[in-house]
Design a protein around this motif. Structure first.
Motif, mmCIF file in Angstrom:
data_model
loop_
_atom_site.group_PDB
_atom_site.id
_atom_site.type_symbol
_atom_site.label_atom_id
_atom_site.label_comp_id
_atom_site.label_asym_id
_atom_site.label_seq_id
_atom_site.Cartn_x
_atom_site.Cartn_y
_atom_site.Cartn_z
ATOM 1 N N GLN A 1 0.676 -1.151 0.073
ATOM 2 C CA GLN A 1 -0.063 -0.045 -0.241
ATOM 3 C C GLN A 1 0.628 1.066 0.082
ATOM 4 O OE1 GLN A 1 -2.550 -1.283 3.530
ATOM 5 N NE2 GLN A 1 -4.181 -0.386 2.438
ATOM 6 N N LYS B 1 1.273 4.190 -3.242
ATOM 7 C CA LYS B 1 0.954 5.524 -2.676
ATOM 8 C C LYS B 1 2.243 6.347 -2.954
ATOM 9 C CE LYS B 1 -0.385 8.535 1.207
ATOM 10 N NZ LYS B 1 -0.833 8.402 2.716
ATOM 11 N N GLU C 1 -6.998 -2.316 1.771
ATOM 12 C CA GLU C 1 -6.056 -3.358 2.322
ATOM 13 C C GLU C 1 -6.333 -4.720 1.253
ATOM 14 O OE1 GLU C 1 -6.620 -6.242 6.047
ATOM 15 O OE2 GLU C 1 -7.051 -3.844 6.419
ATOM 16 N N ALA D 1 -4.486 -4.387 -1.994
ATOM 17 C CA ALA D 1 -2.970 -4.835 -1.663
ATOM 18 C C ALA D 1 -2.651 -6.232 -1.533
ATOM 19 C CB ALA D 1 -2.549 -3.929 -0.605
#
Length: 329
Positions: free
Chosen positions: A186, A190, A199, A202
């Motif tokens: 994650q 980003k 979540e 990912a």
């Protein structure tokens, strides 16, 4: 006559092995709660489907963090739900339970795990350390005077241990495991793509293109999320090379911990480990080329067990058999 249950109380999943039946339950360690009245809305698979998709009054909670109980009440409700779902209890007999904990668990945490199992309907409750149980579930004979080494990478902890004569000789437990790997992916997406992903997304990336060595740039995954700049939905494509980079720092921690354990191992047992190899198990063991990377870094053969996700639950079943037959272990 009471049933014998082996419970792998994992940060990511709960697996339950019933004597004579094998693994009968494998569900995510998630509970959905209505925050208005604290009622349980869903448990396990149904609750996991709600992660990141709930209205304000519904909260999907993972009651275990880093391999131990973070929310006692929710853990108790979750265990109670799973045990009742199996219909193994009776009016006059409660199931005998073996449940697992990481090697660095404190006495207070041990007590809370046992209490949660008892409150959820267990009779006699035994607690065992995870790497020992994982080694048994992976098919190692840990009761002989010989060195067995296991690296068990679960959802909340990575447990590394050398075992001989039924007990742990030296060990180390890391808080870098499956959940932190998901978080690392994650953070990478980003930082490098200006995209906030959930979540579950990912986790899907980790399972489909998770790699730690010799990554293939052509293996890709399309991920959707929120663009940091515009605040609008956006889709990007990532690949194995990027995910290898995202996971590299954490994997280095596992390598260093494994080296530390090997350095603390008595010479005779070290010789056994060189001959027999290291057993790699747990969900994190499924990362592409992890066995190859560890073998190269540690200069010892590393073997991936046949059922990495099931090893702990299967091991509880074997150890409960020993208890039932009054064998000392």
């Amino acid at each position: 006559m009471s049933k014998y249950l082996g419970i792998d109380l994992g940060t990511a999943n709960v697996l339950i092995d019933v004597k004579g039946e094998g693994i009968v339950l494998n569900e995510p360690s998630v509970v959905a709660i209505n925050t208005n009245n604290n009622d349980v809305v869903a448990v396990g698979k149904d609750a996991y489907m709600m992660v990141g998709r709930t209205p304000a009054n519904i909260k999907a909670i993972r009651p275990l963090k880093d391999g131990v109980i973070a929310d006692f009440d929710i853990t108790e409700k979750m265990l109670q739900y799973f045990i009742e779902k199996l219909n193994v209890g009776g009016r006059f007999s409660k199931p005998t339970i073996m449940i697992c904990a990481p090697t660095n668990v404190t006495p207070v945490e041990q007590k809370s795990i046992i209490e949660a199992a008892e409150q959820a309907g267990g009779g006699k409750v035994y607690l065992q350390l995870e790497p020992k149980v994982a080694a048994v579930g992976a098919g190692l004979d840990i009761f002989k005077p010989q060195g067995n080494m296991v690296i068990d990478i679960g959802g909340g902890t990575s447990d590394i241990a050398v075992i001989s004569m039924g007990d742990i000789v030296t060990s180390q437990s890391l808080r870098f495991a499956g959940d932190k790997m998901t978080g690392a992916i994650q953070a990478y997406i980003k930082q490098h793509h200006n995209l906030i992903i959930g979540e579950r997304t990912a986790e899907q990336i980790k399972m489909e293109i998770g790699c730690v060595m010799d990554a293939d740039e052509s293996k890709t995954f399309s991920a959707s999320g929120i663009d940091i700049v515009s605040g609008l939905p956006k889709e990007i494509t990532t690949n194995e090379v990027e995910i290898q980079e995202a996971l590299s720092d954490g994997i280095d921690q596992i390598v260093i911990a494994a080296k530390n354990v090997l350095e603390q191992t008595p010479p005779e047992l070290s010789g056994d480990i060189i001959d027999r190899g290291i057993m790699l198990t747990g969900g994190g063991a499924l990362l592409k080329n992890l066995d190859k990377l560890l073998s190269e870094k540690l200069q010892v053969p590393v073997l991936l067990t046949d059922s990495p996700l099931d090893s702990v639950a299967l091991g509880t079943g074997v150890l409960l058999d020993h208890i039932e037959k009054h064998q000392k272990y």
